[in-house]
Design a protein around this motif. Structure first.
Motif, short mmCIF file in Angstrom:
data_model
loop_
_atom_site.label_atom_id
_atom_site.label_comp_id
_atom_site.label_asym_id
_atom_site.label_seq_id
_atom_site.Cartn_x
_atom_site.Cartn_y
_atom_site.Cartn_z
N PHE A 1 6.93 8.74 -5.62
CA PHE A 1 7.89 7.81 -5.21
C PHE A 1 7.23 6.92 -4.26
CE2 PHE A 1 9.89 12.20 -6.05
CZ PHE A 1 11.17 11.45 -6.91
N CYS A 2 6.74 5.59 -4.74
CA CYS A 2 5.88 4.82 -3.98
C CYS A 2 6.54 3.23 -4.20
CB CYS A 2 4.57 4.94 -4.28
SG CYS A 2 3.48 4.09 -3.36
N ALA A 3 6.70 2.65 -3.16
CA ALA A 3 7.34 1.48 -3.22
C ALA A 3 6.04 0.21 -3.66
CB ALA A 3 7.67 0.94 -1.52
N THR A 4 4.95 0.80 -3.85
CA THR A 4 4.10 -0.17 -4.46
C THR A 4 4.40 -0.52 -6.16
OG1 THR A 4 2.57 1.64 -5.04
CG2 THR A 4 2.30 0.23 -3.19
N THR A 5 5.13 0.43 -6.79
CA THR A 5 5.50 0.28 -8.14
C THR A 5 6.62 -0.61 -8.31
OG1 THR A 5 6.73 2.29 -7.93
CG2 THR A 5 4.51 2.84 -8.38
N ILE A 6 7.21 -1.04 -7.27
CA ILE A 6 8.56 -1.85 -7.34
C ILE A 6 7.78 -3.47 -7.85
CG2 ILE A 6 10.39 -2.95 -6.17
CD1 ILE A 6 10.55 -0.64 -4.54
N LYS A 7 8.40 -3.92 -8.89
CA LYS A 7 7.70 -5.24 -9.10
C LYS A 7 8.11 -6.22 -8.31
CE LYS A 7 7.74 -3.79 -14.33
NZ LYS A 7 8.18 -3.91 -15.51
N PRO A 8 7.24 -7.28 -7.98
CA PRO A 8 7.45 -8.57 -7.30
C PRO A 8 8.72 -9.35 -7.94
CG PRO A 8 5.13 -8.22 -7.60
CD PRO A 8 5.52 -7.19 -8.45
N THR A 9 8.80 -9.04 -9.35
CA THR A 9 9.81 -9.90 -10.09
C THR A 9 11.29 -9.18 -9.85
OG1 THR A 9 9.11 -8.94 -11.86
CG2 THR A 9 8.29 -10.79 -11.45
N THR A 10 11.33 -8.16 -9.10
CA THR A 10 12.79 -7.58 -8.81
C THR A 10 12.81 -7.42 -7.55
OG1 THR A 10 11.47 -5.33 -9.08
CG2 THR A 10 12.44 -6.13 -11.18
N PRO A 11 13.09 -8.60 -7.01
CA PRO A 11 13.39 -8.42 -5.37
C PRO A 11 15.04 -7.78 -5.44
CG PRO A 11 13.92 -10.76 -6.28
CD PRO A 11 12.91 -10.03 -7.38
N SER B 1 0.75 -1.18 0.07
CA SER B 1 0.18 -0.08 -0.11
C SER B 1 0.86 1.28 0.10
CB SER B 1 -0.96 0.19 1.08
OG SER B 1 -0.10 0.33 2.48
N SER B 2 0.33 2.22 -0.51
CA SER B 2 1.00 3.65 -0.54
C SER B 2 1.18 4.02 0.97
CB SER B 2 0.36 4.43 -1.38
OG SER B 2 -1.03 4.74 -1.03
N GLY B 3 0.26 4.04 1.76
CA GLY B 3 0.44 4.23 3.08
C GLY B 3 1.63 3.48 3.83
N SER B 4 1.88 2.46 3.47
CA SER B 4 3.08 1.75 4.28
C SER B 4 4.18 2.31 3.68
CB SER B 4 3.15 0.15 3.88
OG SER B 4 1.63 -0.57 4.41
N SER B 5 4.16 2.53 2.32
CA SER B 5 5.56 3.12 1.55
C SER B 5 5.83 4.61 2.11
CB SER B 5 5.14 3.48 0.04
OG SER B 5 6.48 4.02 -0.43
N ASP B 6 4.77 5.36 2.46
CA ASP B 6 5.08 6.77 3.26
C ASP B 6 5.59 6.42 4.87
OD1 ASP B 6 4.50 8.24 0.99
OD2 ASP B 6 2.36 8.77 1.52
N ILE B 7 4.84 5.35 5.41
CA ILE B 7 5.39 5.10 6.76
C ILE B 7 6.86 5.10 6.87
CG2 ILE B 7 5.43 3.46 8.61
CD1 ILE B 7 2.47 3.12 7.96
N ILE B 8 7.28 4.43 5.61
CA ILE B 8 8.94 4.18 5.70
C ILE B 8 9.65 5.52 5.27
CG2 ILE B 8 10.79 2.66 4.67
CD1 ILE B 8 8.66 0.72 4.15
N LEU B 9 9.33 6.09 3.87
CA LEU B 9 9.93 7.13 3.40
C LEU B 9 9.49 8.49 4.13
CD1 LEU B 9 9.61 5.89 -0.49
CD2 LEU B 9 11.46 5.82 1.09
N GLY B 10 8.39 8.53 4.26
CA GLY B 10 8.03 9.84 4.93
C GLY B 10 6.65 10.14 4.16
N ASP B 11 5.78 11.22 4.79
CA ASP B 11 4.67 11.54 4.23
C ASP B 11 4.82 12.26 3.06
OD1 ASP B 11 3.62 10.52 6.79
OD2 ASP B 11 3.43 12.44 7.71
N GLY B 12 3.80 11.95 2.07
CA GLY B 12 3.78 12.76 0.98
C GLY B 12 4.71 12.40 -0.50
N TRP B 13 5.42 11.26 0.17
CA TRP B 13 6.46 10.83 -0.99
C TRP B 13 5.46 10.11 -2.07
CZ3 TRP B 13 10.22 13.48 -2.37
CH2 TRP B 13 11.08 14.01 -1.29
N SER B 14 4.59 9.22 -1.63
CA SER B 14 3.74 8.58 -2.70
C SER B 14 3.15 9.40 -3.59
CB SER B 14 2.85 7.37 -2.06
OG SER B 14 3.61 6.50 -1.02
N SER B 15 2.41 10.51 -3.19
CA SER B 15 1.67 11.19 -4.18
C SER B 15 2.72 12.04 -4.87
CB SER B 15 0.99 12.35 -3.39
OG SER B 15 1.64 12.84 -2.26
N ALA B 16 3.68 11.99 -4.51
CA ALA B 16 4.79 12.71 -5.31
C ALA B 16 5.44 11.83 -6.37
CB ALA B 16 5.97 13.47 -4.43
#
Length: 289
Positions: free
Chosen positions: A222-232, A205-220
């Motif tokens: 930079f969201c870890a949900t866009t990282i593909k499961p095939t690229t560990p 979730s974008s919320g989990s991504s922002d919890i790590i990186l900081g508030d607002g980065w997903s909407s900007a």
């Protein structure tokens, strides 16, 4: 984003120092990524199988091979940091009492170091002081914060952990912590913001991504949900005051980890680990010769 260290300043082999930049991996353009950790705190988080283990082991390998570092390892699962046990000053497993006792001891050392700095009119320890950096590495902080022990013990663990993260920097006592539960109960904002370096592996979730990186980065964007499961191993890394940047962390195979851990244990104690291991890496042999 951490800067790339000049090629003539990158330490190799058994000459590693905790006060030198640590190699983490490659950025999206293929350039090596180094970051200093002696005065930093690194938070590693994301869903299971995202690649957190690669970063944890890469950083632990550097610390274990440093002549001026003392690793203190916390791993309730035992298997992630287990290969490095013989390199550690202290290894804490799924024992909450042991975890709290170890954190209390670290707090005492930290207080003593600050007392020394005050007495000498100093603001932080440096490599010239001849004091070893004490690096605490936690794999799955949620286990200690919410699962093991009593409620009172969990609260004491969190209090001691937060103090180490908050005050360890100038005392050369860095903290590297990982969790697969990037939620507000495990990583509240007040704790997250103490970590100047944060690595977000794939999140659901974008919320989990922002919890790590900081508030607002997903909407900007930079969201870890866009990282593909095939690229560990791919993550967004944010450094103090910077912008998240994609990178692929270095990967160590199980054999690599066993070899490095065995060599590190031998270099520290004169004894090999109890785990079967091949000889030390050829490059390290050449440098030692």
């Amino acid at each position: 984003m951490p800067t790339v260290a000049p090629a003539d300043r990158i330490p190799v082999g058994p000459n590693l120092s905790m006060f030198d930049p640590v190699f983490l991996g490659l950025d999206e353009y293929g350039a090596p990524v180094y970051t200093p950790l002696a005065y930093r705190r690194l938070l590693i988080a994301g869903e299971p199988d995202g690649g957190k283990s690669s970063l944890i082991n890469t950083v632990t390998a550097h610390i274990a091979l440093c002549r001026d570092a003392r690793p203190v390892l916390f791993d309730g699962k035992l298997v992630e940091l287990g290969p490095w046990e013989d390199c550690a000053d202290e290894f804490v497993g799924a024992d909450m009492g042991h975890a709290i006792t170890t954190l209390r001891r670290l707090q005492t050392v930290m207080n003593n170091r600050y007392a020394w700095l005050l007495a000498h009119g100093r603001r932080k320890l440096t490599r010239t002081d001849g004091v070893k950096a004490i690096a605490s590495i936690f794999d799955e902080i949620a286990l200690y914060a919410t699962v093991l022990g009593t409620k009172a013990q969990q609260e004491e663990f969190i209090t001691l952990f937060r103090d180490l993260v908050a005050r360890g920097r100038a005392a050369a006592m860095p903290v590297i912590a990982a969790t697969q539960r990037p939620s507000i109960d495990i990583i509240p904002k007040s704790l997250r913001d103490l970590f100047g370096y944060r690595a977000a592996f794939r999140c659901t979730s974008s919320g989990s991504s922002d919890i790590i990186l900081g508030d607002g980065w997903s909407s900007a964007g930079f969201c870890a949900t866009t990282i593909k499961p095939t690229t560990p191993g791919v993550c967004y890394l944010i450094a103090e005051g910077g912008v998240p940047a994609l990178m692929k962390v270095a990967y160590l195979t199980d054999d690599d980890i066993t070899t490095l851990a065995d060599y590190a244990a031998w270099s520290r104690t004169g004894h090999h680990t109890t785990h079967p291991a091949p000889p030390a890496p050829a490059s390290a042999d050449a440098l030692a010769a």
